[in-house]
Write an enzyme that holds these catalytic residues in place. Structure first.
Site, PDB file in Angstrom:
ATOM      1  N   SER A 187       5.996  74.842 -83.046  1.00 22.89           N
ATOM      2  CA  SER A 187       6.345  73.424 -83.139  1.00 22.89           C
ATOM      3  C   SER A 187       5.394  72.495 -82.388  1.00 22.89           C
ATOM      4  O   SER A 187       5.563  71.274 -82.442  1.00 22.89           O
ATOM      5  CB  SER A 187       7.776  73.197 -82.638  1.00 22.89           C
ATOM      6  OG  SER A 187       8.708  73.647 -83.588  1.00 22.89           O
ATOM      7  N   LYS A 225       3.971  69.656 -84.305  1.00 25.10           N
ATOM      8  CA  LYS A 225       4.650  68.374 -84.527  1.00 25.10           C
ATOM      9  C   LYS A 225       3.996  67.206 -83.783  1.00 25.10           C
ATOM     10  O   LYS A 225       4.314  66.050 -84.080  1.00 25.10           O
ATOM     11  CB  LYS A 225       6.124  68.489 -84.142  1.00 25.10           C
ATOM     12  CG  LYS A 225       6.934  69.428 -85.034  1.00 25.10           C
ATOM     13  CD  LYS A 225       8.407  69.374 -84.691  1.00 25.10           C
ATOM     14  CE  LYS A 225       9.250  70.253 -85.606  1.00 25.10           C
ATOM     15  NZ  LYS A 225       9.370  71.636 -85.093  1.00 25.10           N
ATOM     16  N   SER A 256      13.094  69.090 -81.279  1.00 21.01           N
ATOM     17  CA  SER A 256      12.093  69.788 -82.090  1.00 21.01           C
ATOM     18  C   SER A 256      12.609  69.981 -83.511  1.00 21.01           C
ATOM     19  O   SER A 256      12.431  71.028 -84.128  1.00 21.01           O
ATOM     20  CB  SER A 256      11.718  71.145 -81.470  1.00 21.01           C
ATOM     21  OG  SER A 256      10.498  71.611 -81.984  1.00 21.01           O
TER      22      SER A 256
END
Length: 339
Positions: free
Chosen positions: A118, A121, A175
């Protein structure tokens, strides 16, 4: 008298010739290639608000003449500089950068391609802001229902309408893969959005980064490195103040409106609560990538950013403080303040 004038004139001419000869014998200083740094790698504002450094030439002082100690008095031991040991870290990659200077303090296997989970992101967030700003309204797509059930979610429902800012809260704190998916399909096609993520990586000079989705879910062709992510995160920290501010929020509640339900979000970044000075930035984990973490922290007027990739399950939050403590010790900032 005429002979003395002629002699003095000759002496001055000889002295000038000698000075010219000595001056021409000194080669011009050549500019050496500077060490790779964030300041060189990233675009910077022309106006630097920091005061210019003063370049003063100190007046040399004579060294004191050493004297032998009196008979029967032992000589004092010579002080030595204690080397600062590099901490033992189990993560696959480590990168530590001084945000105040843009220079790396430590790298370990930092250029190898690795699944970033993640941490992807941070690019999703930057591209979303580039395309839409913070205040645009986004309708949550039905495609969020195709995300793996065991991944991280903000808790969105298809058809809800939230602002970009609210979805970014879900991206950084929870997240949320659903929030990242919603952002990636709001202003353009998903494939075009991912192309912009890759274009941004290229624009930042990142050579070991490629994205195939906006969430960071592991798949072939999605990779980055600790070095690249450190540069990208430092860029975000300096150029996207709004995103850096969101990443520093420990917890928040988004109130319900006519367009969406209420959301209670707790930041997954445990270091915001356990490591004094932490103010971001992003967490990540998949079975392939293992523990991944980007952490920004300040202490004693200094700012550091560190990246861990591939930390064994459950150890990233234990290892990151060691990396940051090492960096602050290198800068002479000790000890860690009480939590």
């Amino acid at each position: 008298m005429a002979r003395r004038v002629i002699g003095l004139t000759a002496a001055f001419l000889a002295t000038g010739a000698l000075s010219s000869l000595l001056g021409s014998a000194t080669p011009p200083a050549s500019a050496s290639a500077s060490h790779v740094s964030l300041i060189a790698a990233l675009p910077t504002d022309e106006s630097d608000p920091r005061p210019e450094r003063l370049h003063l030439t100190p007046t040399p002082t004579p060294s004191p003449t050493p004297t032998a100690p009196p008979a029967g008095v032992p000589a004092r031991p010579v002080a030595t500089v204690r080397p600062i040991p590099v901490p033992a870290i189990d993560a696959h990659e480590v990168a530590l950068i001084n945000l105040d200077t843009g220079r790396f303090l430590w790298q370990s296997n930092a250029h190898a391609a690795w699944a970033p989970a993640s941490l992807t992101k941070i690019f999703t967030a930057m591209v979303a802001v580039d395309l839409m700003g913070m205040n645009a309204t986004v309708t949550v797509p039905a495609s969020i229902q195709q995300l793996p059930a065991d991944s991280t979610f903000m808790g969105l429902t298809p058809g809800e309408r939230l602002t970009v800012r609210e979805l970014l809260d879900g991206v950084f704190l929870a997240s949320g893969n659903d929030a990242a998916e919603a952002l990636a399909t709001a202003a353009t096609s998903k494939s075009a959005f991912i192309a912009r993520m890759n274009a941004k990586a290229t624009a930042l000079g990142l050579r070991t980064t490629h994205f195939t989705n906006p969430t960071g879910l592991s798949e072939a062709g999605l990779y980055s490195s600790a070095y690249d992510l450190a540069l990208a995160a430092a860029y975000l920290e300096s150029r996207y103040a709004g995103l850096a501010g969101i990443a520093a929020i420990p917890a928040m509640t988004i109130a319900a409106t006519a367009a969406h339900k209420a959301f209670t979000l707790v930041n997954l970044n445990k270091l915001l609560r356990t490591y004094p000075g932490t103010y971001g930035l992003k967490t990540g984990w998949t079975e392939v990538a293992l523990g991944c973490l980007i952490t920004a922290s300040s202490r004693g007027g200094h700012r550091l950013l560190a990246v861990l990739l591939g930390a064994p399950n459950g150890t990233a939050y234990e290892q990151m403080p060691k990396v940051l403590d090492y960096g602050f010790e290198l800068l002479g900032v000790l000890p860690r303040p009480a939590g």
